[in-house]
Scaffold this active site. Structure first.
Site, short mmCIF file in Angstrom:
data_model
loop_
_atom_site.label_atom_id
_atom_site.label_comp_id
_atom_site.label_asym_id
_atom_site.label_seq_id
_atom_site.Cartn_x
_atom_site.Cartn_y
_atom_site.Cartn_z
CG ASP A 190 -2.00 -1.01 1.18
OD1 ASP A 190 -2.15 -1.63 0.11
OD2 ASP A 190 -2.70 -1.21 2.18
CG ASP A 197 -12.76 -4.97 -3.01
OD1 ASP A 197 -11.75 -5.69 -3.15
OD2 ASP A 197 -12.70 -3.72 -2.94
#
Lengths: 252, 213
Positions: free
Chosen positions: A11, A130
């Site tokens: 990230d 997702d």
């Protein structure tokens, strides 16, 4: 023999890695290039950089990161986050990324997948999904905006649609399992892997080598992605791969 | 000096980065007159065979490549660039290739002879099996893992052009091909860690040696 891929996810916020601070042996653990080099040496098969910058200014920094990674490493890497239009894809792919991943933007405007695929080839376009189990649907529902907004899509239907529109790969995250370290969502992974002809990367829930083994066998995944277990050194990629090898999984 | 042929097909930046990393001088160009001045040519490419041939023919690069290689200039194709070296492909309708190597290009069937279905593209790291160790691209290298991404595969009856293969399901995938100074890799050497960089270095070395002769 084609091997199963192990993919660490980094990230990146405003050009800095926001997890993975436990690498005490690195000079600058917040530097994406330094961490990328570390994972490359450990045997990572690919890397995913997820840009979680909040601002446009922050997002410009990902291009520099991509250029530096491309200049130093000879393994494939994907950039996701903040890719909303063809121009965004061009920016990171021209800077040296091999693939881009799109999630919310593709659900809001599925033509984006086709535009990217026609321009760069399907192998450059990863559609990230997702998904979360939904009692009403009796299956997994696809969410946008980092898991905050439900869509009308059932996961295998959206995966098929994405591939039909030109996705070269699916990065599938189980919202039910994410962060739990109790194993990948095998039923979800298997359902999607069987629904599409392109490779599926399982994500969400990785805690140990057995979890990867299950995802590759029962879940029929082609690759496994994880963040925290690598960042916090709960296992190294080298250890993970040697355990998988013992279990009979082909790894590099 | 290596000339990377830029004909508008896909992402050439990773090939450029790789040559920078091994400190190999290169130019990136779509102009025959500029590429003519180089000592060896790299033909990269991702995308469809038909689009690529249309571009190469429209820009005069197809004729240029044929002429340069007739005169002995080394040429290495990468991924789609390797497939273009062959006679024809069935991708988006039958298309003639550069015809520098014997063989044709067909889609993976997606199902084995025994009826088991498999994923297309062939994507990821697969290991090489050397069929001709003495192939210049393979000198000094071991049968390592390299990174593939492709949905079409070369088929040839002329096994003398096959230098290395990889096995995907029941398909023997031509991975390194070549005859004399014309060669190619189906995988991406620029993304294939040490083995890939070794192959690129070998090509650069062969080009530099050719220049001295």
């Amino acid at each position: 023999m084609l091997t199963k891929r192990i993919i660490p996810c980094l990230d990146v916020k405003e050009g800095r890695v926001v997890k993975g601070i436990q690498f005490l042996n690195l000079v600058d653990a917040g530097d994406p290039v330094e961490l990328a080099r570390f994972y490359d040496k450990e045997g990572a098969d690919e890397l995913v950089f997820l840009d979680i910058s909040a601002s446009h200014e922050g997002r410009d920094t990902i291009v520099e990161v991509v250029e530096r990674v491309a200049a130093e490493l000879a393994i494939p890497f994907t950039v996701g986050g903040g890719i909303n239009k063809l121009e965004d894809m061009k920016r990171v792919l021209r800077a040296g990324a091999d693939k881009v991943s799109v999630n919310t933007a593709a659900l809001l405007r599925p033509e984006l997948i086709t535009e990217g695929s026609d321009y760069f080839g399907a192998q450059c376009i990863v559609v990230a999904i997702d998904a979360k189990y939904d009692d009403e649907l009796e299956s997994w529902r696809v969410y946008t905006h980092g898991g905050r907004k439900p869509t009308q899509w059932e996961v295998t239907e959206w995966a098929r649609e994405a591939v039909k529109r030109g996705a070269g790969e699916i990065l599938l995250t189980s919202m039910d399992k994410d962060g739990e370290k109790s194993g990948f969502n095998l039923a979800l992974t298997k359902a999607v892997s069987e629904a599409v002809t392109v490779p599926v990367i399982a994500s969400g829930g990785a805690g140990n080598a057995d979890h990867f083994y299950d995802a590759f066998t029962e879940g029929k995944a082609d690759a496994g992605l994880a963040a925290s277990i690598f960042h916090y050194k709960e296992t190294s990629i080298g250890e993970l791969k040697s355990e998988l090898q013992k279990l009979g999984v082909a790894v590099r | 000096m290596i000339g990377i042929i830029d004909y508008g097909m896909g992402n050439l930046h990773s090939v450029c980065s790789a040559l920078k990393r091994i400190e190999q001088p290169y130019i990136l160009s779509g102009k025959p007159e500029e590429l003519h001045e180089t000592d060896g040519l790299l033909l990269p490419g991702v995308g469809s065979f038909k689009d690529a041939m249309t571009e190469l023919e429209g820009t005069g690069l197809a004729d240029f490549i044929k002429k340069e290689t007739e005169n002995g200039k080394p040429l290495m194709g990468i991924c789609l660039g390797m497939q273009l070296l062959f006679e024809r492909s069935t991708e988006n309708g039958l298309t003639e290739g550069l015809g520098l190597l014997p063989g044709k290009v067909d889609r993976f069937r997606g199902v084995t002879g025994e009826g088991k279905s498999y994923k297309v593209p062939h994507m990821g790291w697969n290991n090489l099996h050397f069929l001709q160790k003495e192939q210049p691209l393979l000198i000094g290298l071991d049968e390592g893992y390299v990174y593939f991404v492709h949905s079409f595969v070369v088929q040839t009856d002329n096994r003398e052009v096959l230098a290395a293969a990889a096995h995907y399901e029941d398909v023997e995938v031509p991975a390194v091909v070549g005859r004399n100074h014309i060669m190619g890799t189906q995988f991406h050497p620029e993304k294939s860690s040490e083995t890939g960089m070794g192959i690129l270095k070998n090509f650069c070395q062969l080009v530099e040696e050719g220049k001295q002769r």
